[in-house]
Scaffold this active site. Structure first.
Site, PDB file in Angstrom:
ATOM      1  N   ARG A   1      11.814  88.699  37.326  1.00  0.00           N
ATOM      2  CA  ARG A   1      11.013  89.633  36.523  1.00  0.00           C
ATOM      3  C   ARG A   1      10.692  90.879  37.350  1.00  0.00           C
ATOM      4  O   ARG A   1       9.872  90.833  38.267  1.00  0.00           O
ATOM      5  CB  ARG A   1       9.715  88.967  36.059  1.00  0.00           C
ATOM      6  CG  ARG A   1       8.837  89.918  35.267  1.00  0.00           C
ATOM      7  CD  ARG A   1       7.778  89.212  34.441  1.00  0.00           C
ATOM      8  NE  ARG A   1       6.687  88.659  35.212  1.00  0.00           N
ATOM      9  CZ  ARG A   1       5.570  88.170  34.671  1.00  0.00           C
ATOM     10  NH1 ARG A   1       5.406  88.158  33.355  1.00  0.00           N
ATOM     11  NH2 ARG A   1       4.618  87.672  35.436  1.00  0.00           N
TER      12      ARG A   1
ATOM     13  N   ASP B   1      -3.951  86.058  38.043  1.00  0.00           N
ATOM     14  CA  ASP B   1      -2.955  87.040  38.458  1.00  0.00           C
ATOM     15  C   ASP B   1      -3.293  88.376  37.814  1.00  0.00           C
ATOM     16  O   ASP B   1      -4.380  88.528  37.226  1.00  0.00           O
ATOM     17  CB  ASP B   1      -1.531  86.557  38.147  1.00  0.00           C
ATOM     18  CG  ASP B   1      -1.236  86.492  36.660  1.00  0.00           C
ATOM     19  OD1 ASP B   1      -2.085  86.906  35.855  1.00  0.00           O
ATOM     20  OD2 ASP B   1      -0.129  86.045  36.302  1.00  0.00           O
TER      21      ASP B   1
END
Ligand SMILES: CC(=O)SCCNC(=O)CCNC(=O)[C@H](O)C(C)(C)COP(=O)(O)OP(=O)(O)OC[C@H]1O[C@@H](n2cnc3c(N)ncnc32)[C@H](O)[C@@H]1OP(=O)(O)O
Ligand SMILES: O=CC(=O)O
Ligand SMILES: [Mg+2]
EC number: 2.3.3.9
Length: 610
Positions: free
Chosen positions: A182, A511
């Site tokens: 990603r 996160d």
């Protein structure tokens, strides 16, 4: 420049700074390292520069369009389906067939591109490892370049890690997960690589370097002729997917491989994108392997999109779960859309979804601590309020407490059961300890079938409307919520500034996406002076109240992490950044854009500010 100029000259001779061998127009401002130089080769940089030159104006335009959409939403418009692309939504077309190598994606593990974690993730028993340059990574030069080195070694099958302290050597098992990468979102620059005098686009650097070095071995060893595979984050419109499609075609041409070799799963994690799912798949139809419910950024995006709509305030972050109507509608429509187009509908990051009836009692007094609210404590210590909402959190195993761990795993199983029964083809887990539970649920409900693309059509979801997708989440707002957002937000930023993009906080995974929810929710509550209606206090959130909460939560953090760590860490800087962003007159688009200036270290030292 030949390789002789790289090294350090013999003793007594003036040291010549080694530097990278760069193509015309490329300037590397990140620290030199021999390992990095194997990634930043002249040819690889030439490829990145070509991508940058070919696509920079398209990217700039797409980002301008985001601004324009924001202006419209801020003036009261709502996102919705685009009448101009109705023919795509209603047309009968399918994406290219799913490559056999990734037909089965029942459980995917995610994690930053850190060396030990890359090995652990590939060995975890998950079908796929999504190696993350995005939500889970603090994009420092060191992290990014080491990440590229780690992935190159992983694709080559040679990656090892020697944990000297534990006398343990990590290496790959015979059977490993398939690698998806990603890259960062379109909005993030790479301030250590300048192309034609401008910082490069972060995701083109991540994609370009990884693709350049790995496409050939990847297709041989992992993709059975296909690949490399990617996850694409934070898009808001199909025009952004079109840019990715063109980038992929450009890359395939450079590599001399068949069109459609590269495959990508797009995260639907912004509110505007939910109205563009068909259009996104259509743009990427030769390169798609589905969509994923990026539920955490999606919640963040709901607040961001409605930043000027005080009638659409979010309740406490833990109450915005997958059973809220707008979240359920989003995941159901995603499943229908993907299966209609012949690709995977992936679930999201594992979480707790717990029906809880919350009680205020003496044991919960710590959550209203100080703020001169002692009288409130006394007044409400016996008040019982059964809310019955869903608690929503990104779960990781709880060490040293088997009972709590088992309870958490049970909640994970419930969340995964909901996903597989809804028709998802696979799901995400943030930690190897959760893989067996997720695998069990998906296997029990799908048997030997690799996916449910043909079996779970979800035609019932065809009736989902714009109103369903935008429905205001229900729930209460509490002082607890404000405190938790603040405590978690500051600690996350402190970790990010010191190189960690995903951290365990209070037994949960945090996160960039989860931290964003904390930030924008605080901003929204302060901006609109919301009443904290959930704890019976009736207090209104103001800048003054928030200042005191920040002060007290900083004291709490210091006592929790210890004076020494607090002093050595970047808690004060994090607090400054977080506080400024929560109280800014207009909402910053991304937490990490401003914070990025703090982690840019250019060589030779120049102004870090972009
Ligand atoms: C919203 C989204 O975008 S979700 C996707 C992005 N977020 C993520 O990917 C988060 C990924 N997860 C993580 O980063 C980690 O699990 C954390 C930071 C939350 C917790 O990490 P830790 O505190 O190190 O966990 P813990 O101490 O329990 O780890 C135990 C072992 O599991 C390993 N481990 C933990 N998480 C992972 C992971 N995601 N991938 C691979 N290995 C992992 C650790 O390296 C450690 O290995 P070791 O025993 O060989 O030393
Ligand atoms: O990237 C995933 C998310 O939930 O955000
Ligand atoms: Mg995300």
């Amino acid at each position: 420049m030949d390789t002789g100029t790289y090294g350090y000259p013999k003793q007594g001779v003036k040291k010549i700074d080694p530097s990278y061998d760069v193509p015309e127009g490329v300037d590397i401002r990140g620290r030199y390292d021999e390992e990095f130089a194997k990634i930043l080769t002249k040819d690889a940089l030439k490829f990145v520069a070509e991508l940058q030159r070919e696509f920079r104006s398209h990217i700039r335009y797409a980002l301008e369009c985001r601004k324009e959409a924001k202006r419209r939403y801020n003036e009261g418009a709502l996102p919705g389906f685009d009448p101009a692309t109705r023919y795509i939504r209603e047309g009968e077309w399918v994406c290219a067939p799913v490559p056999p190598a990734v037909a089965d994606r029942k459980v995917e593990i995610t994690g930053p591109v850190e060396r030990k974690m890359v090995i652990n993730a590939l060995n975890s028993g998950a079908k796929v490892f999504m190696a993350d340059f995005e939500d889970a990574l603090s994009p420092s030069w060191e992290n990014l370049m080491r990440g590229q080195v780690n992935l190159k070694d992983a694709v080559a099958g040679t990656v090892t890690f020697n944990d000297k302290a534990r006398n343990k050597v990590y290496k790959l098992n015979d059977q490993t997960a398939k690698l998806f990468v990603r890259p960062r979102g379109w909005h993030l620059p790479e301030a250590h690589i300048f192309i034609d005098g401008e910082p490069a686009t972060g995701c083109l650097v991540d994609f370009g370097l990884y693709f350049y070095h790995n496409h050939a071995p990847f297709r041989q060893t992992q993709g059975a002729g296909f690949g490399p595979f990617f996850y694409l984050p934070k898009m808001e419109h199909s025009r952004e997917a079109k840019i990715w499609n063109n980038v992929f075609e450009r890359a395939e041409k450079m590599a001399g491989i068949e069109r459609g070799s590269i495959r990508a799963t797009v995260l639907i994690e912004t509110l505007p994108a939910v109205f563009q799912m068909n259009e996104i798949l259509y743009e990427l139809r030769d390169h798609s392997v589905g969509l994923n419910c990026g539920r955490w950024d999606y919640i963040f995006s709901y607040v961001k999109t409605f930043q000027a709509h005080p009638d659409r305030l979010l309740p406490d972050r833990v109450l915005v779960g997958m059973t809220q109507h707008f979240m359920k509608s989003y995941s159901d429509l995603l499943i229908r859309t993907c299966h209609r187009r012949g690709v995977h509908a992936m679930g999201g990051m594992v979480c707790i979804c717990d029906k809880f009836g919350r009680k205020w009692n003496k044991n919960r007094n710590d959550n209203i601590h100080s703020l001169n609210l002692v009288h409130y404590k006394n007044k409400f210590s016996n008040v019982k309020i059964a809310y019955g909402f869903n608690k929503h959190a990104a779960q990781i195993p709880i060490r040293d407490d088997p009972a709590a761990n088992e309870a958490a795993l049970e909640l994970v199983r419930k969340d995964k059961l909901r996903e597989v029964k809804a028709g998802h083809d696979g799901t995400w887990a943030a930690h190897p300890g959760l893989i067996p539970a997720c695998v069990e649920v998906f296997n029990n409900n799908m048997g030997n079938a690799p996916n449910q693309i043909k079996d779970a059509k979800r035609d019932d979801a065809a009736s989902i409307t714009e109103e369903d997708l935008l429905q205001i989440p229900r729930g209460v707002r509490t002082m607890d919520g404000l405190r938790l957002n603040t405590r978690v937000g500051i600690q996350y930023v402190a970790a990010w500034l010191t190189g960690s993009g995903s951290v365990p906080l209070y037994n949960l995974m945090e996160d960039a996406a989860t931290a964003e929810i904390s930030r924008v929710q605080n901003w929204q509550w302060i901006k609109y002076g919301v009443e904290l209606d959930g704890d019976g206090l009736g207090v209104r959130v103001s800048k003054e109240l928030f200042s005191r909460v920040v002060e007290e939560e900083m004291a709490r953090i210091e006592s929790e992490v210890g004076k020494d760590k607090f002093k050595k860490g970047m808690y004060k800087e994090a607090c400054k950044i977080f506080k400024r962003q929560c109280t800014a007159p207009t909402l910053d688009d991304f937490l990490t854009l401003d914070a990025y200036n703090y982690i840019v270290i250019q060589h030779p030292k120049g102004p870090a500010k972009l």
